[in-house]
Design a protein around this motif. Structure first.
Motif, PDB file in Angstrom:
ATOM      1  N   PRO A  11       0.833  -1.377   0.013  1.00 33.08           N
ATOM      2  CA  PRO A  11      -0.081  -0.012   0.183  1.00 33.08           C
ATOM      3  C   PRO A  11       0.822   1.325   0.064  1.00 33.08           C
ATOM      4  O   PRO A  11       1.959   1.287   0.394  1.00 33.08           O
ATOM      5  N   VAL A  12       0.211   2.346  -0.369  1.00 31.34           N
ATOM      6  CA  VAL A  12       0.792   3.505  -0.398  1.00 31.34           C
ATOM      7  C   VAL A  12       1.597   3.995   0.946  1.00 31.34           C
ATOM      8  O   VAL A  12       0.735   3.510   2.172  1.00 31.34           O
ATOM      9  N   THR A  40       4.104  -3.117 -11.093  1.00 31.91           N
ATOM     10  CA  THR A  40       4.059  -1.779 -11.231  1.00 31.91           C
ATOM     11  C   THR A  40       4.359  -0.892  -9.977  1.00 31.91           C
ATOM     12  O   THR A  40       3.838  -1.247  -9.184  1.00 31.91           O
ATOM     13  N   MET A  41       5.421  -0.187 -10.079  1.00 28.97           N
ATOM     14  CA  MET A  41       5.791   0.857  -9.034  1.00 28.97           C
ATOM     15  C   MET A  41       5.501   2.259  -9.301  1.00 28.97           C
ATOM     16  O   MET A  41       5.410   2.706 -10.194  1.00 28.97           O
ATOM     17  N   THR A  42       4.809   2.802  -8.160  1.00 30.79           N
ATOM     18  CA  THR A  42       4.577   4.189  -8.400  1.00 30.79           C
ATOM     19  C   THR A  42       5.030   4.939  -7.209  1.00 30.79           C
ATOM     20  O   THR A  42       5.235   4.427  -5.905  1.00 30.79           O
ATOM     21  N   ILE A  43       5.903   5.973  -7.541  1.00 33.93           N
ATOM     22  CA  ILE A  43       6.859   6.769  -6.617  1.00 33.93           C
ATOM     23  C   ILE A  43       6.357   8.255  -6.878  1.00 33.93           C
ATOM     24  O   ILE A  43       6.680   8.617  -8.114  1.00 33.93           O
ATOM     25  N   ASP A  44       5.883   8.945  -5.870  1.00 31.09           N
ATOM     26  CA  ASP A  44       5.549  10.024  -5.978  1.00 31.09           C
ATOM     27  C   ASP A  44       4.553  10.515  -7.143  1.00 31.09           C
ATOM     28  O   ASP A  44       4.677  11.550  -7.888  1.00 31.09           O
ATOM     29  N   GLY A  45       3.679   9.521  -7.396  1.00 31.20           N
ATOM     30  CA  GLY A  45       2.848   9.735  -8.583  1.00 31.20           C
ATOM     31  C   GLY A  45       3.023   9.348  -9.733  1.00 31.20           C
ATOM     32  O   GLY A  45       2.244   9.330 -10.798  1.00 31.20           O
ATOM     33  N   GLU A  46       4.229   8.940  -9.881  1.00 34.39           N
ATOM     34  CA  GLU A  46       4.895   8.629 -11.306  1.00 34.39           C
ATOM     35  C   GLU A  46       4.829   6.829 -11.144  1.00 34.39           C
ATOM     36  O   GLU A  46       5.419   6.547 -10.420  1.00 34.39           O
ATOM     37  N   TYR A  64       3.293  -0.375  -4.568  1.00 32.67           N
ATOM     38  CA  TYR A  64       3.580  -1.322  -5.696  1.00 32.67           C
ATOM     39  C   TYR A  64       2.513  -2.550  -5.804  1.00 32.67           C
ATOM     40  O   TYR A  64       1.912  -2.768  -4.673  1.00 32.67           O
ATOM     41  N   GLN A  65       2.312  -2.703  -7.185  1.00 28.19           N
ATOM     42  CA  GLN A  65       1.267  -3.781  -7.441  1.00 28.19           C
ATOM     43  C   GLN A  65       2.013  -4.681  -8.058  1.00 28.19           C
ATOM     44  O   GLN A  65       2.432  -4.544  -9.317  1.00 28.19           O
ATOM     45  N   ASN A  66       2.011  -6.400  -7.434  1.00 25.48           N
ATOM     46  CA  ASN A  66       2.761  -7.039  -8.358  1.00 25.48           C
ATOM     47  C   ASN A  66       1.944  -7.775  -9.365  1.00 25.48           C
ATOM     48  O   ASN A  66       0.625  -7.845  -9.552  1.00 25.48           O
ATOM     49  N   GLY A  67       2.696  -8.193 -10.321  1.00 20.89           N
ATOM     50  CA  GLY A  67       2.053  -9.022 -11.488  1.00 20.89           C
ATOM     51  C   GLY A  67       1.512 -10.374 -11.195  1.00 20.89           C
ATOM     52  O   GLY A  67       1.079 -10.684  -9.913  1.00 20.89           O
ATOM     53  N   ASP A  68       1.322 -11.120 -12.194  1.00 24.82           N
ATOM     54  CA  ASP A  68       0.891 -12.326 -12.249  1.00 24.82           C
ATOM     55  C   ASP A  68       1.573 -13.469 -11.749  1.00 24.82           C
ATOM     56  O   ASP A  68       1.384 -14.665 -11.854  1.00 24.82           O
ATOM     57  N   GLN A  69       2.863 -13.267 -11.425  1.00 18.84           N
ATOM     58  CA  GLN A  69       3.867 -14.258 -10.884  1.00 18.84           C
ATOM     59  C   GLN A  69       4.673 -13.512  -9.390  1.00 18.84           C
ATOM     60  O   GLN A  69       4.592 -12.443  -9.306  1.00 18.84           O
ATOM     61  N   GLU A  70       5.116 -14.804  -9.082  1.00 14.54           N
ATOM     62  CA  GLU A  70       5.716 -14.296  -7.901  1.00 14.54           C
ATOM     63  C   GLU A  70       7.038 -13.353  -7.989  1.00 14.54           C
ATOM     64  O   GLU A  70       7.554 -13.300  -9.199  1.00 14.54           O
ATOM     65  N   MET A  71       7.129 -12.069  -7.102  1.00 12.17           N
ATOM     66  CA  MET A  71       8.231 -11.400  -7.209  1.00 12.17           C
ATOM     67  C   MET A  71       9.354 -11.539  -6.262  1.00 12.17           C
ATOM     68  O   MET A  71       8.962 -11.948  -5.156  1.00 12.17           O
TER      69      MET A  71
END
Length: 166
Positions: A93-94, A111-117, A137-144
């Motif tokens: 979460p944020v 997908t990583m979001t840093i200061d809105g980017e 951060y939102q992980n994709g469809d596989q383990e990270m």
């Protein structure tokens, strides 16, 4: 945002002093270590004594939701290194951490979001987050699987709510 051009440059930058701002801000860097400190406690610096830790023997903890684990590989007075693993579809979460953070992705996408980017993340991606940046951060469809570096031990305290892994 200016960042090192390769993972090797990132490691060299880190080793040569990327964390000096934390050392200058923290009197802990010059204080004598606590003789009662438990080196396996993620909230306590252990830089007074050198350590060599095999991944299989590193203290490991599971997130309260069960969707991530972290292995504490090294925790000093000025930096922390961990191996982070997240299930497919898991999210961070944020939040904001008080020190710089680096993540180097070994496996997985997201997908990583840093200061809105927002940035697409894949194996080989290295992420730099400035102190107090707003990140999620939102992980994709596989383990990270990633290596995580904090400049300073303070952000590691959030792992105290995690359960020791079996």
């Amino acid at each position: 945002m200016r960042s090192p051009s390769s993972p090797a440059a990132l490691v060299l930058t880190f080793l040569l002093g990327a964390c000096t701002s934390v050392a200058l801000q923290s009197s802990a860097a010059t204080d004598a270590p606590d003789a009662d400190a438990d080196p396996k406690d993620p909230a306590q610096p252990s830089a007074a004594k050198a350590t060599v830790v095999a991944l299989a023997l590193a203290p490991s903890f599971t997130a309260p939701n069960g969707k991530a684990t972290v292995a504490h590989l090294a925790l000093g007075q000025n930096a922390y290194l961990g191996r982070l693993r997240m299930d497919a579809g898991a999210a961070v979460p944020v939040h904001r951490d008080p020190t710089e953070e680096y993540i180097h992705v070994l496996e997985g996408t997201g997908t990583m979001t840093i200061d809105g980017e927002t940035h697409a993340i894949a194996p080989g991606t290295t992420i730099y987050m400035p102190a107090n940046a707003e990140v999620s951060y939102q992980n994709g469809d596989q383990e990270m699987v990633a290596l995580q570096v904090f400049a300073g031990p303070e952000p590691v305290a959030k792992y105290q709510a995690w359960t020791p892994a079996e």
